[in-house]
Scaffold this active site. Structure first.
Site, short mmCIF file in Angstrom:
data_model
loop_
_atom_site.label_atom_id
_atom_site.label_comp_id
_atom_site.label_asym_id
_atom_site.label_seq_id
_atom_site.Cartn_x
_atom_site.Cartn_y
_atom_site.Cartn_z
N TYR A 151 0.91 -1.12 0.01
CA TYR A 151 -0.04 -0.06 0.02
C TYR A 151 0.88 1.25 -0.04
O TYR A 151 1.78 1.38 0.81
CB TYR A 151 -1.01 -0.06 1.31
CG TYR A 151 -1.64 1.07 1.60
CD1 TYR A 151 -2.93 1.42 0.57
CD2 TYR A 151 -1.57 2.11 2.14
CE1 TYR A 151 -3.84 2.44 0.83
CE2 TYR A 151 -2.38 3.25 2.43
CZ TYR A 151 -3.56 3.55 1.70
OH TYR A 151 -4.30 4.40 1.88
N ASP A 246 9.19 2.98 -0.62
CA ASP A 246 8.52 3.57 0.07
C ASP A 246 8.89 3.20 1.57
O ASP A 246 8.33 2.28 2.20
CB ASP A 246 6.84 3.23 -0.31
CG ASP A 246 5.88 3.75 0.63
OD1 ASP A 246 6.06 4.26 1.73
OD2 ASP A 246 4.72 3.30 0.35
N LYS A 274 5.26 9.52 8.41
CA LYS A 274 4.88 9.12 9.71
C LYS A 274 6.05 9.66 10.76
O LYS A 274 5.91 10.58 11.30
CB LYS A 274 5.02 7.28 9.98
CG LYS A 274 3.79 6.94 8.99
CD LYS A 274 3.55 5.55 9.06
CE LYS A 274 2.23 4.84 8.23
NZ LYS A 274 0.88 5.23 8.61
#
Ligand code: HOZ
Length: 434
Positions: A151, A246, A274
Site C-alpha cells: 500500500y 516507500d 509517519k
C-alpha cells in the site's frame, strides 16, 4: 466466560460513533479506523501519553497502533510537547520558507545518504504520488511496477491490488480509479524474484519505476527475501528504471537509516512520512541531485502544497529525529522488540495455537497460520476470524492492536518491560481461549 467477566464498557464511544456516522462516511476519517473487520465500534480517544491510550469511557490500553506508526517516542513526549508549545506562539503557517524546513531536510539527508535533496509534503500518499510523477518525468516512461498487498497511499495509480484498508475491506482495486490509470500499473507478487526479472527484461522500455515497501507493512508484516531487494536494485539499474523505496512506515523504524540502511540497498527515490512528522502531518520524498533537479521550480515536474513544510510539523519532526539520534536508542527499542517477539511466540506455542510472527525493527505482525507468510497470497491465508477474536480478547484486557490482520503493529521507546510482560501474559490467556 472469562471474557464476559472482563467486559469493558464502551457506551460513550458508541454514542459518539452514532453521531459521527451521521456526518462522516462510516464515522471515520480513514477506513482503517473502523472496526468492521473485527466487529464493534471504533474507540473514540480522549488522550494518550507514553505507551498508553485512553478512550472516552475511561478505559486505558497499552498502545501498539501508535497512530499507525509515527509515535516511536511514545505519545505526548515531553520534548515534542515543549517544542510545539514554543513554536505555536510564533504562528502556525506562513506559506514561505523557514530555517526549520532546511534543518529537517539536513537531518533526513544525513540519515539517508541515498538522498542529496528532499521535498517536504503533507502525507505519505503525497510523497509516493509525487515520487511516481517524478520518476515518469525523469525517465519519460509511463508504467510503474508495484507489488500485490503493498500500500502506497490512496492516489489513483497506486490503488491497484493494494494492501492496508483496501485489503481489509476487500477493495484492493478501488472504484473510481479510471481503467486507463490502472493500466499503467503492473502488479507482481512480493518476493517473487524470477517474475520481476522477467517483467523488467521484457517491458523496461515503458517502465518508469518500481515502487516497493522494503518491508511490507500493509499486509501485516512481510519480510523481504534476501535476494528480492538486491535483485530489484540490480535489474532496475541495468535498464534505467528508477527504484522507489516507500519507507513511510520503515523509515526511522526498521533502523535509524530505515530499511535501506538495514538491508544495504540504495534506492533512487525514498518516500518518508509517519516518524519524520513526530505525530503531525508530514511526508517527504528525495533522491540524488540528478533526479531531484527535475522537480519544479528547478525542473518541469510540478508538485506543490499550501501547508508543505509547515513549521509545527517541521518542529515535531526535528525534535523526534534528534531524540532518536541519542546513543543506544535503537539498541533499547531492539531489546524491547525482542522481548515482545519471544514472549508472543512462546505464548502462542504454549497455548497450542499455530501462528507465524514476523518483526523488522519495532514493527511486527502475528498471523494465524502454520505456513510461512512471504507475499499477499500467503498473508491472505491467515485465519482472520481467529485474528478478530484475538483482537477483541486483547482489547478487553487493555491491549490496543490494529483492528485488521493486514496491518503492522508498532512498539515505542515508551513501552516498559511491565507493558510487554502484561501484553505477553494477556496474549497467552487469549490464545488459550481461541
Ligand atoms: N499506512 C497506514 C495504515 N496501513 C495508513 C493509516 C490510514 O490509512 O489511515
Amino acid at each position: 466466560m472469562v471474557i464476559e467477566l472482563l467486559m469493558k464498557k464502551f457506551d460513550r464511544s458508541k454514542k459518539l460513533y452514532k453521531k459521527a456516522i451521521a456526518v462522516i462516511p462510516g464515522g471515520v476519517n480513514s477506513p482503517v479506523r473502523a472496526f468492521s473487520a473485527v466487529g464493534g465500534n471504533p474507540l473514540f480517544i480522549e488522550s494518550a501519553r507514553g505507551s498508553k491510550i485512553h478512550d472516552v469511557d475511561g478505559n486505558s490500553y497499552i498502545d501498539y497502533v501508535l497512530s499507525w506508526g509515527p509515535m516511536i517516542l511514545g505519545h505526548a513526549h515531553p520534548r515534542i510537547v515543549r517544542a510545539l508549545r514554543n513554536a505555536i506562539e510564533k504562528g502556525t503557517s506562513y506559506g514561505a520558507p523557514t530555517a526549520l524546513e532546511t534543518k529537517l531536510a539536513e537531518l533526513l539527508i544525513r540519515a539517508y545518504p541515498s538522498m542529496d535533496k528532499v521535498r517536504m509534503v503533507n502525507s505519505g500518499t503525497e510523497a509516493t504520488m509525487s515520487a511516481i510523477r517524478l520518476a515518469r518525468g525523469f525517465t519519460g516512461r509511463d508504467k510503474i511496477i508495484k507489488f500485490e498487498g503493498c500500500y502506497h497511499g490512496h492516489s489513483d495509480g497506486l490503488l491497484v491490488k493494494a494492501g492496508s484498508g483496501a485489503a481489509t475491506f476487500g477493495v484492493p482495486d478501488s472504484a473510481g480509479v479510471p481503467a486507463a490509470y490502472a493500466r499503467d500499473t503492473i502488479t507482481l507478487p512480493y518476493n517473487d524474484v524470477p517474475t520481476i526479472k522477467a517483467t523488467i527484461e521484457r517491458e523496461w522500455r515503458s517502465i518508469a519505476a518500481v515502487i516497493v515497501e522494503p518491508v511490507a507493512g500493509n499486509m501485516g508484516c512481510v519480510l523481504p527475501k534476501k535476494s528480492f531487494l538486491s535483485t530489484l536494485r540490480k535489474i532496475t539499474k541495468k535498464y534505467g528504471v528508477l527504484l522507489i523505496f516507500d519507507e513511510v512506515m520503515t523509515g526511522f523504524r526498521v533502523s535509524f537509516g530505515g530499511a535501506q540502511a538495514y538491508y544495504g540497498i540504495n534506492p533512487d527515490i525514498t518516500c518518508l512520512g509517519k516518524v519524520i512528522g513526530g505525530g503531525l502531518p508530514v511526508g517527504a520524498y528525495g533522491g540524488k541531485n540528478e533526479v531531484m533537479s527535475v522537480v519544479s521550480p528547478e525542473g518541469p515536474v510540478y508538485q506543490a502544497g499550501t501547508l508543505s513544510g509547515n513549521p509545527l510539523a517541521m518542529t515535531a519532526g526535528i525534535e523526534t529525529i534528534k531524540e532518536l539520534s541519542k546513543p543506544n536508542t535503537y539498541k533499547k527499542i531492539g531489546e524491547k522488540s525482542s522481548m515482545l517477539k519471544e514472549g508472543l511466540v512462546d505464548a502462542a506455542k504454549r497455548a497450542g495455537i499455530a501462528t507465524k510472527f514476523y518483526m523488522a525493527g519495532s514493527m511486527f505482525c502475528t498471523y494465524f497460520t502454520g505456513r510461512h507468510v512471504i507475499d499477499y497470497r500467503t498473508a491472505k491465508a491467515s485465519d482472520t476470524e481467529k485474528f478478530s477474536r484475538f483482537f477483541s480478547g486483547m482489547l478487553q484486557r487493555g491491549i490496543n492492536l490494529a483492528p485488521s490482520q493486514f496491518e503492522s503493529g508498532f512498539l515505542s521507546l515508551a513501552h516498559t518491560s511491565k507493558d510487554i510482560e502484561d501484553t505477553i501474559k494477556s496474549s497467552y490467556d487469549v490464545f488459550k481461549s481461541l
